[in-house]
Design a protein around this motif. Sequence first.
Motif, PDB file in Angstrom:
ATOM      1  N   PRO A 364       0.806  -1.226   0.000  1.00 55.71           N
ATOM      2  CA  PRO A 364       0.000   0.000   0.000  1.00 55.71           C
ATOM      3  C   PRO A 364       0.840   1.278   0.000  1.00 55.71           C
ATOM      4  O   PRO A 364       0.518   2.237  -0.696  1.00 55.71           O
ATOM      5  CB  PRO A 364      -0.831  -0.130   1.280  1.00 55.71           C
ATOM      6  N   ARG A 365       1.947   1.274   0.772  1.00 55.90           N
ATOM      7  CA  ARG A 365       2.742   2.496   0.866  1.00 55.90           C
ATOM      8  C   ARG A 365       3.423   2.828  -0.459  1.00 55.90           C
ATOM      9  O   ARG A 365       3.494   3.980  -0.870  1.00 55.90           O
ATOM     10  CB  ARG A 365       3.775   2.353   1.975  1.00 55.90           C
ATOM     11  N   ARG A 366       3.891   1.805  -1.137  1.00 53.74           N
ATOM     12  CA  ARG A 366       4.530   2.054  -2.429  1.00 53.74           C
ATOM     13  C   ARG A 366       3.498   2.547  -3.447  1.00 53.74           C
ATOM     14  O   ARG A 366       3.785   3.448  -4.244  1.00 53.74           O
ATOM     15  CB  ARG A 366       5.176   0.771  -2.932  1.00 53.74           C
ATOM     16  N   VAL A 367       2.287   1.990  -3.406  1.00 57.23           N
ATOM     17  CA  VAL A 367       1.239   2.385  -4.356  1.00 57.23           C
ATOM     18  C   VAL A 367       0.867   3.845  -4.155  1.00 57.23           C
ATOM     19  O   VAL A 367       0.836   4.632  -5.111  1.00 57.23           O
ATOM     20  CB  VAL A 367       0.007   1.479  -4.207  1.00 57.23           C
ATOM     21  N   TRP A 368       0.567   4.245  -2.906  1.00 62.19           N
ATOM     22  CA  TRP A 368       0.126   5.631  -2.721  1.00 62.19           C
ATOM     23  C   TRP A 368       1.281   6.622  -2.921  1.00 62.19           C
ATOM     24  O   TRP A 368       1.057   7.763  -3.357  1.00 62.19           O
ATOM     25  CB  TRP A 368      -0.596   5.834  -1.395  1.00 62.19           C
ATOM     26  N   ALA A 369       2.499   6.211  -2.625  1.00 56.90           N
ATOM     27  CA  ALA A 369       3.636   7.112  -2.822  1.00 56.90           C
ATOM     28  C   ALA A 369       3.859   7.396  -4.306  1.00 56.90           C
ATOM     29  O   ALA A 369       4.096   8.550  -4.710  1.00 56.90           O
ATOM     30  CB  ALA A 369       4.892   6.518  -2.202  1.00 56.90           C
ATOM     31  N   LEU A 370       3.791   6.352  -5.136  1.00 58.41           N
ATOM     32  CA  LEU A 370       3.970   6.564  -6.580  1.00 58.41           C
ATOM     33  C   LEU A 370       2.832   7.386  -7.170  1.00 58.41           C
ATOM     34  O   LEU A 370       3.050   8.289  -8.004  1.00 58.41           O
ATOM     35  CB  LEU A 370       4.071   5.213  -7.285  1.00 58.41           C
ATOM     36  N   ALA A 371       1.588   7.083  -6.767  1.00 60.33           N
ATOM     37  CA  ALA A 371       0.440   7.852  -7.265  1.00 60.33           C
ATOM     38  C   ALA A 371       0.539   9.313  -6.835  1.00 60.33           C
ATOM     39  O   ALA A 371       0.295  10.232  -7.628  1.00 60.33           O
ATOM     40  CB  ALA A 371      -0.862   7.233  -6.755  1.00 60.33           C
ATOM     41  N   LEU A 372       0.937   9.516  -5.586  1.00 57.38           N
ATOM     42  CA  LEU A 372       1.062  10.888  -5.078  1.00 57.38           C
ATOM     43  C   LEU A 372       2.157  11.643  -5.812  1.00 57.38           C
ATOM     44  O   LEU A 372       1.992  12.823  -6.162  1.00 57.38           O
ATOM     45  CB  LEU A 372       1.363  10.839  -3.576  1.00 57.38           C
ATOM     46  N   ALA A 373       3.270  10.991  -6.075  1.00 57.21           N
ATOM     47  CA  ALA A 373       4.374  11.647  -6.782  1.00 57.21           C
ATOM     48  C   ALA A 373       3.956  12.055  -8.195  1.00 57.21           C
ATOM     49  O   ALA A 373       4.277  13.165  -8.656  1.00 57.21           O
ATOM     50  CB  ALA A 373       5.576  10.709  -6.836  1.00 57.21           C
ATOM     51  N   GLY A 374       3.220  11.193  -8.886  1.00 59.43           N
ATOM     52  CA  GLY A 374       2.764  11.526 -10.234  1.00 59.43           C
ATOM     53  C   GLY A 374       1.809  12.709 -10.245  1.00 59.43           C
ATOM     54  O   GLY A 374       1.909  13.613 -11.088  1.00 59.43           O
ATOM     55  N   PRO A 673      -7.571   3.994  -1.829  1.00 57.91           N
ATOM     56  CA  PRO A 673      -7.553   2.682  -1.172  1.00 57.91           C
ATOM     57  C   PRO A 673      -6.209   2.378  -0.499  1.00 57.91           C
ATOM     58  O   PRO A 673      -6.179   1.808   0.602  1.00 57.91           O
ATOM     59  CB  PRO A 673      -7.831   1.701  -2.315  1.00 57.91           C
ATOM     60  N   ALA A 674      -5.099   2.746  -1.151  1.00 59.55           N
ATOM     61  CA  ALA A 674      -3.792   2.456  -0.562  1.00 59.55           C
ATOM     62  C   ALA A 674      -3.576   3.269   0.714  1.00 59.55           C
ATOM     63  O   ALA A 674      -3.013   2.754   1.700  1.00 59.55           O
ATOM     64  CB  ALA A 674      -2.691   2.760  -1.579  1.00 59.55           C
ATOM     65  N   LEU A 675      -3.994   4.526   0.725  1.00 58.44           N
ATOM     66  CA  LEU A 675      -3.846   5.348   1.935  1.00 58.44           C
ATOM     67  C   LEU A 675      -4.679   4.778   3.085  1.00 58.44           C
ATOM     68  O   LEU A 675      -4.199   4.660   4.215  1.00 58.44           O
ATOM     69  CB  LEU A 675      -4.270   6.785   1.640  1.00 58.44           C
TER      70      LEU A 675
END
Length: 696
Positions: A364-374, A673-675
Amino acid sequence: MRITSRRARRLLPLALLALWLGIGGAFGPFAGRLGEVATNDQAAFLPRSAESTEVVAEQRAFRQGETLPVIVVWTAGPDTPLSGRRDAAGRALAATADVPGVTGRPSPALLSADGKALQGVVQVRPDLGKRLPDTLGRIKDAAARVPGTTVRLAGPAATQADLSDAFSGIDGLLLGVALATVLVILLLVYRSVLLPLVVILGAVFALGLACAVVYALARHGVVRVDGQVQGILSILVIGAATDYALLLTARYREELTARDDRFAAAGAALRRSWGPITASAATVALGLLALLISDLTNNRALGPVGAVGIACAVLSALTFLPAALVLLGRAAYWPALRHRPGTRDRRDADGIWQRVARLVDRAPRRVWALALAGLLACAAFAPTLASKGIPLEETFVNDAPSVAAQRTLGRHFPGGAGNPAVVIADAGHLKDVLAAARRTEGVASAAGVTKTGRPGGTALVADGRTRIDVTLRDAADSDAAQRTVARLRTAVHAVPGAHALVGGYTAQRYDTLRTAERDRALIVPVVLGIILVILTVLLRSLLTPLLLVATVALNFAATLGVSALVFPHVFGFGGTDPSVPLYGFVFLVALGVDYNIFLMSRVREESLRHGVREGVLRGLVSTGGVITAAGVVLAATFAALGVIPLAFLAQIAFIVAFGVLLDTLVVRSLLVPALVRDIGAPAWWPGRLSRERRAR
């Protein structure tokens, strides 16, 4: 008693269906009649408290506000001097006085400084409506009597005629494109024959009812409608009604797989769907009503009109659609729904949303971090979006005749020719105000308006006030012209006792831009506050609503950032209408929260049964397909606005369509969802779900 109850269960859907068929028959024609009460007179949509609006009101005392100027421009080949054709042009202008719709005396013909163009001004009545193109055609025919020249028509009347032509297909073309697009998408989503037609019929009924209500309100002067508001209403109702229908029909399909009683399935689906649907509708409607605090009249017009449309859409989704579903039962989904009640659809076992849910659960942390960065990378370009107004030559996506004429006028005469700044001042200070105007940097000339319309005549005076027309050196729609208007205001305001006001086309653009900036600063926090309250009540939590509001705001900023890159480099837009960022915010944030409401209300429902971690995954799998389909439908319906050849609507279409897809595919599917999965039970603080970890 049981027989009576059964009969009532069957009669209620039939009664609702009959009621909506009656509504469709009675009010359906109003979808094509809004043009009867619509106005494309841009003076009716100026900021209420702006100085340029005061000038429009004072112009009526001179009977100047009751006409529309047409600027006739003659040009010839590079080797053909026009000085010898000035008398012929003057006679041609005089002949236009006999054209029906022309009022007052035409101006004399004026030769440009380079000797390569002539111009004259003809005044027409502003109430011509559909007769305006015929009047302009006759004026052009009369002007064509000057031999060896090419004639073009510029000015507000020509622009209004082109606007009317652009909106002429809004009732049929826009509605047809939107409905055809939605029908194709629904056929692909449902893979059934009847259900897409039922959903489309419900949306059409909702649109007919909304148009009838808006027609009555506009006819009695309660709301104003123009072509832009008319087009947005059609798209908004069709998109919202289809979105709500997708959510309800998906839940009904789930219930049908669990039980064989279609009445019980419809009741369960309605009980579990009406909360998210009404919350979503309330979010959009209240967000639109927040536009009522705007000082821009076109924003105030869209607010109640859009809210009426949303109310009709949700009414149709919660009454007509359940009635139709009950009567059709499993046949509504034929041939897609084949498995028997109590069995799972094998497509759900290892579908794409199962894989997305496993990814969110695993990292989950990797998913939301990548989405947030984009999203942050896209949002970094948002401040570069130029919302200083659309240049006149870019108002129309295609090169309209009035734009080409204005471009020709600007090549041979001062940039502001034909669109002068209008100064209204006390008649006793005419000379002082004229001197102050002529000294202003950026002013080409200034002259008092006379009774004859010719220089040197007696100045017009009404109620002790007089009018001065100031020609600017720069094009009337340029940033330089707006800076000149600001300097001109400073200069004439400084004349003691003159009580001078500056209006006109450039001043209206300047005031609209300043007002739009103030409106954004005021309305944005109000809309966010409304959304936060609704989410808090619906989800019975405080932290999750704050998280959702932050994500949709970030999605809006990312969309603006992408638009800042796409508009100039792909579409070739030199600017953005001042209202576009605010419209984009209201639609994207309010509609973007819709999908988060659909997701998180289901996540909360599943979390109460299975725990927070499992609830996130089950909610994502259950709603993934239907919300994505809803996002695609809404994006496609707003994209249909692109068939109207106006830059404003094209910009709105791109911002909402791209933003909805970004929200649906990234924010709602991955980031949120990831957050929530990473935060766990504390995300639902202070609700009962936040105490799950401590209880365990």
